[in-house]
Design a protein around this motif. Structure first.
Motif, PDB file in Angstrom:
ATOM      1  N   ALA A   1     -24.480 -34.159 -65.962  1.00  0.00           N
ATOM      2  CA  ALA A   1     -23.615 -35.340 -66.027  1.00  0.00           C
ATOM      3  C   ALA A   1     -23.079 -35.711 -64.645  1.00  0.00           C
ATOM      4  CB  ALA A   1     -22.460 -35.088 -67.000  1.00  0.00           C
ATOM      5  N   GLU A   2     -22.762 -34.714 -63.826  1.00  0.00           N
ATOM      6  CA  GLU A   2     -22.280 -34.995 -62.475  1.00  0.00           C
ATOM      7  C   GLU A   2     -23.385 -35.590 -61.607  1.00  0.00           C
ATOM      8  OE1 GLU A   2     -18.637 -31.881 -61.692  1.00  0.00           O
ATOM      9  OE2 GLU A   2     -20.677 -31.058 -61.793  1.00  0.00           O
ATOM     10  N   HIS A   3     -24.593 -35.058 -61.707  1.00  0.00           N
ATOM     11  CA  HIS A   3     -25.705 -35.647 -60.970  1.00  0.00           C
ATOM     12  C   HIS A   3     -25.940 -37.096 -61.418  1.00  0.00           C
ATOM     13  CE1 HIS A   3     -27.048 -32.231 -58.607  1.00  0.00           C
ATOM     14  NE2 HIS A   3     -27.020 -31.456 -59.679  1.00  0.00           N
ATOM     15  N   ALA A   4     -25.831 -37.338 -62.714  1.00  0.00           N
ATOM     16  CA  ALA A   4     -26.019 -38.698 -63.226  1.00  0.00           C
ATOM     17  C   ALA A   4     -24.925 -39.631 -62.725  1.00  0.00           C
ATOM     18  CB  ALA A   4     -26.050 -38.677 -64.755  1.00  0.00           C
ATOM     19  N   LEU A   5     -23.697 -39.138 -62.644  1.00  0.00           N
ATOM     20  CA  LEU A   5     -22.601 -39.964 -62.143  1.00  0.00           C
ATOM     21  C   LEU A   5     -22.803 -40.274 -60.663  1.00  0.00           C
ATOM     22  CD1 LEU A   5     -19.900 -41.389 -62.490  1.00  0.00           C
ATOM     23  CD2 LEU A   5     -18.749 -39.187 -62.098  1.00  0.00           C
ATOM     24  N   TRP A   6     -23.236 -39.275 -59.876  1.00  0.00           N
ATOM     25  CA  TRP A   6     -23.569 -39.537 -58.470  1.00  0.00           C
ATOM     26  C   TRP A   6     -24.617 -40.648 -58.374  1.00  0.00           C
ATOM     27  CZ3 TRP A   6     -22.463 -37.884 -53.417  1.00  0.00           C
ATOM     28  CH2 TRP A   6     -23.400 -38.282 -52.444  1.00  0.00           C
ATOM     29  N   ASP A   7     -25.674 -40.538 -59.160  1.00  0.00           N
ATOM     30  CA  ASP A   7     -26.743 -41.534 -59.115  1.00  0.00           C
ATOM     31  C   ASP A   7     -26.221 -42.917 -59.482  1.00  0.00           C
ATOM     32  OD1 ASP A   7     -28.550 -39.585 -58.376  1.00  0.00           O
ATOM     33  OD2 ASP A   7     -29.388 -39.323 -60.396  1.00  0.00           O
ATOM     34  N   ARG A   8     -25.307 -42.971 -60.441  1.00  0.00           N
ATOM     35  CA  ARG A   8     -24.726 -44.253 -60.842  1.00  0.00           C
ATOM     36  C   ARG A   8     -23.904 -44.848 -59.696  1.00  0.00           C
ATOM     37  NH1 ARG A   8     -20.086 -44.716 -65.532  1.00  0.00           N
ATOM     38  NH2 ARG A   8     -19.567 -46.941 -65.250  1.00  0.00           N
ATOM     39  N   LEU A   9     -23.070 -44.027 -59.064  1.00  0.00           N
ATOM     40  CA  LEU A   9     -22.275 -44.480 -57.928  1.00  0.00           C
ATOM     41  C   LEU A   9     -23.172 -44.901 -56.773  1.00  0.00           C
ATOM     42  CD1 LEU A   9     -19.561 -41.671 -58.031  1.00  0.00           C
ATOM     43  CD2 LEU A   9     -19.083 -44.112 -58.319  1.00  0.00           C
ATOM     44  N   PHE A  10     -24.179 -44.085 -56.495  1.00  0.00           N
ATOM     45  CA  PHE A  10     -25.088 -44.369 -55.380  1.00  0.00           C
ATOM     46  C   PHE A  10     -25.818 -45.692 -55.599  1.00  0.00           C
ATOM     47  CE2 PHE A  10     -28.817 -44.287 -52.806  1.00  0.00           C
ATOM     48  CZ  PHE A  10     -28.491 -43.539 -51.683  1.00  0.00           C
ATOM     49  N   ALA A  11     -26.383 -45.863 -56.781  1.00  0.00           N
ATOM     50  CA  ALA A  11     -27.152 -47.071 -57.056  1.00  0.00           C
ATOM     51  C   ALA A  11     -26.278 -48.316 -56.953  1.00  0.00           C
ATOM     52  CB  ALA A  11     -27.786 -46.978 -58.446  1.00  0.00           C
ATOM     53  N   ARG A  12     -25.058 -48.237 -57.456  1.00  0.00           N
ATOM     54  CA  ARG A  12     -24.169 -49.396 -57.407  1.00  0.00           C
ATOM     55  C   ARG A  12     -23.873 -49.811 -55.975  1.00  0.00           C
ATOM     56  NH1 ARG A  12     -18.140 -49.738 -60.097  1.00  0.00           N
ATOM     57  NH2 ARG A  12     -17.722 -48.129 -58.529  1.00  0.00           N
ATOM     58  N   GLN A  13     -23.598 -48.837 -55.110  1.00  0.00           N
ATOM     59  CA  GLN A  13     -23.305 -49.161 -53.714  1.00  0.00           C
ATOM     60  C   GLN A  13     -24.574 -49.539 -52.951  1.00  0.00           C
ATOM     61  OE1 GLN A  13     -20.040 -49.634 -54.433  1.00  0.00           O
ATOM     62  NE2 GLN A  13     -19.903 -49.323 -52.216  1.00  0.00           N
TER      63      GLN A  13
ATOM     64  N   THR B   1     -31.451 -41.191 -50.337  1.00  0.00           N
ATOM     65  CA  THR B   1     -31.852 -42.030 -51.465  1.00  0.00           C
ATOM     66  C   THR B   1     -32.490 -41.217 -52.592  1.00  0.00           C
ATOM     67  OG1 THR B   1     -33.930 -42.476 -50.307  1.00  0.00           O
ATOM     68  CG2 THR B   1     -32.158 -44.075 -50.020  1.00  0.00           C
ATOM     69  N   GLN B   2     -32.744 -39.939 -52.365  1.00  0.00           N
ATOM     70  CA  GLN B   2     -33.276 -39.095 -53.421  1.00  0.00           C
ATOM     71  C   GLN B   2     -32.221 -38.898 -54.506  1.00  0.00           C
ATOM     72  OE1 GLN B   2     -34.477 -35.535 -51.369  1.00  0.00           O
ATOM     73  NE2 GLN B   2     -36.257 -36.493 -50.426  1.00  0.00           N
ATOM     74  N   PRO B   3     -32.636 -38.755 -55.772  1.00  0.00           N
ATOM     75  CA  PRO B   3     -31.651 -38.640 -56.853  1.00  0.00           C
ATOM     76  C   PRO B   3     -30.869 -37.342 -56.805  1.00  0.00           C
ATOM     77  CG  PRO B   3     -33.881 -38.339 -57.688  1.00  0.00           C
ATOM     78  CD  PRO B   3     -34.021 -38.774 -56.273  1.00  0.00           C
ATOM     79  N   GLY B   4     -29.657 -37.405 -57.357  1.00  0.00           N
ATOM     80  CA  GLY B   4     -28.818 -36.229 -57.482  1.00  0.00           C
ATOM     81  C   GLY B   4     -27.920 -35.986 -56.283  1.00  0.00           C
ATOM     82  N   ILE B   5     -26.909 -35.184 -56.493  1.00  0.00           N
ATOM     83  CA  ILE B   5     -25.968 -34.823 -55.430  1.00  0.00           C
ATOM     84  C   ILE B   5     -26.735 -34.076 -54.340  1.00  0.00           C
ATOM     85  CG2 ILE B   5     -23.928 -33.455 -54.870  1.00  0.00           C
ATOM     86  CD1 ILE B   5     -23.068 -33.851 -57.838  1.00  0.00           C
ATOM     87  N   PRO B   6     -26.596 -34.483 -53.084  1.00  0.00           N
ATOM     88  CA  PRO B   6     -27.367 -33.810 -52.023  1.00  0.00           C
ATOM     89  C   PRO B   6     -26.960 -32.349 -51.848  1.00  0.00           C
ATOM     90  CG  PRO B   6     -26.509 -35.931 -51.268  1.00  0.00           C
ATOM     91  CD  PRO B   6     -25.839 -35.633 -52.581  1.00  0.00           C
ATOM     92  N   ARG B   7     -27.938 -31.543 -51.504  1.00  0.00           N
ATOM     93  CA  ARG B   7     -27.669 -30.167 -51.091  1.00  0.00           C
ATOM     94  C   ARG B   7     -27.293 -30.196 -49.617  1.00  0.00           C
ATOM     95  NH1 ARG B   7     -30.566 -26.084 -54.604  1.00  0.00           N
ATOM     96  NH2 ARG B   7     -29.789 -24.668 -53.000  1.00  0.00           N
ATOM     97  N   PHE B   8     -26.163 -29.582 -49.267  1.00  0.00           N
ATOM     98  CA  PHE B   8     -25.705 -29.630 -47.885  1.00  0.00           C
ATOM     99  C   PHE B   8     -26.677 -28.947 -46.930  1.00  0.00           C
ATOM    100  CE2 PHE B   8     -20.845 -30.176 -48.728  1.00  0.00           C
ATOM    101  CZ  PHE B   8     -21.116 -31.386 -49.341  1.00  0.00           C
ATOM    102  N   ASP B   9     -27.321 -27.848 -47.373  1.00  0.00           N
ATOM    103  CA  ASP B   9     -28.231 -27.159 -46.463  1.00  0.00           C
ATOM    104  C   ASP B   9     -29.414 -28.045 -46.093  1.00  0.00           C
ATOM    105  OD1 ASP B   9     -29.274 -27.034 -49.034  1.00  0.00           O
ATOM    106  OD2 ASP B   9     -29.811 -24.911 -48.954  1.00  0.00           O
ATOM    107  N   GLU B  10     -29.958 -28.778 -47.055  1.00  0.00           N
ATOM    108  CA  GLU B  10     -31.073 -29.679 -46.770  1.00  0.00           C
ATOM    109  C   GLU B  10     -30.611 -30.873 -45.940  1.00  0.00           C
ATOM    110  OE1 GLU B  10     -32.759 -30.677 -50.528  1.00  0.00           O
ATOM    111  OE2 GLU B  10     -33.530 -28.647 -50.908  1.00  0.00           O
ATOM    112  N   LEU B  11     -29.464 -31.414 -46.287  1.00  0.00           N
ATOM    113  CA  LEU B  11     -28.905 -32.538 -45.535  1.00  0.00           C
ATOM    114  C   LEU B  11     -28.648 -32.137 -44.089  1.00  0.00           C
ATOM    115  CD1 LEU B  11     -27.794 -35.463 -45.881  1.00  0.00           C
ATOM    116  CD2 LEU B  11     -25.584 -34.434 -46.445  1.00  0.00           C
TER     117      LEU B  11
END
Length: 288
Positions: free
Chosen positions: A28-40, A62-72
């Motif tokens: 649900a949190e990943h989905a909410l991130w995606d919703r916020l991201f897409a809107r902006q 732009t990849q879906p889901g909350i980013p992983r800090f190590d990859e970012l």
């Protein structure tokens, strides 16, 4: 800028950092991130400074889901030497400045709830990562953020944190920039807010005033509503120059004898882009 108690909470290191805990985010949190991201992401092109969009793409946000800090951080560090570190919430000023001075951006590791989708008082991972991190991939803005952190450490010793907090607020959080085809957004507090992304550029209510360092550090700001005044920089290069090449100590001393400027006040010497009606603020205050 941040305010907090002086001792790190249980589980945090002395510099207030904690593990991101990416595996604990729910679907649900990943989905909410995606919703916020897409809107902006859908509404910001043509409104936000191009460097922000370039940062989103470079960092693969732009990849879906909350980013992983190590990859970012692998991509961000390669671009400008910055990294994102997880913190449990607001951190003390000296800790915040030290992180910035060493090219570390402290980001909350928690996400707002669905009922807070349009407003929350304490910055969450969406505000911190979506709003702030893309511009840290731009070399000039990345240098400005480091210079700001170094200036914050000096300001703490001069009793001038409040003055410098206003500079952060009106640039890093709620700044506008002048482009060839009009004003653009770059402040994280605006670009992470659907409502303010529209209000800051399109609404007739707020003042839009050319950036002046002393003017900004004298100006109060609003923490619980849209801004009554936005300051417009000419470029990131100019913002960096004014910050990195200025001795702030005599400015702080001079400003100590000058009164604050109200959130809606216009001065005779202001370089005006828009003189606002202040209709939004008056309506919120119940005035006609």
């Amino acid at each position: 800028m941040t305010q907090a108690s002086e001792s790190p909470p249980d589980g945090a290191a002395a510099d207030w950092t904690i593990p991101q805990g990416w595996d604990r985010y729910t679907a649900a949190e990943h989905a909410l991130w995606d919703r916020l991201f897409a809107r902006q992401a859908d509404m910001l092109p043509g409104r936000v400074v191009p460097q922000f969009i370039a940062g989103l793409d470079m960092l693969r946000m732009t990849q879906p889901g909350i980013p992983r800090f190590d990859e970012l951080n692998d991509r961000l560090n390669a671009a400008t030497g910055w990294q994102v570190v997880a913190v449990p919430g607001l951190v003390p000023d000296d800790v915040f400045f030290d992180h910035l001075a060493h090219r570390r951006f402290p980001a909350g590791n928690f996400l707002r709830t669905p009922d807070q989708i349009d407003y929350l008082q304490e910055p969450d991972i969406f505000h911190d990562v979506f709003g702030h991190v893309p511009l840290l991939a731009d070399p000039v803005f990345a240098d400005y953020m480091q210079a700001y952190g170094e200036g914050g450490l000096r300001a703490a010793g001069l009793g001038a944190i409040e003055r410098l907090a206003r500079l952060y607020w009106y640039t890093v959080e709620f700044g506008l920039i002048r482009g060839n085809d009009g004003l653009r957004l770059y402040g994280a507090g605006i670009v992470s807010s659907f409502g303010e992304s529209i209000f800051a550029l399109d609404d007739p209510s707020p003042n839009r005033v050319g950036f002046d360092l002393r003017r900004v550090m004298r100006t109060r700001y609003k923490i619980d509503d849209y801004q009554q005044t936005y300051f417009v920089i000419d470029s990131f290069d100019d913002l960096l120059r004014q910050t990195a090449e200025t001795d702030f100590a005599p400015i702080y001393a001079a400003l100590a004898a000058e009164p604050d400027i109200g959130t809606d006040e216009v001065l005779p010497g202001d370089r005006m882009f828009t003189r606002g009606t202040q209709a939004w603020a008056r309506a919120r205050a119940g005035q006609s």
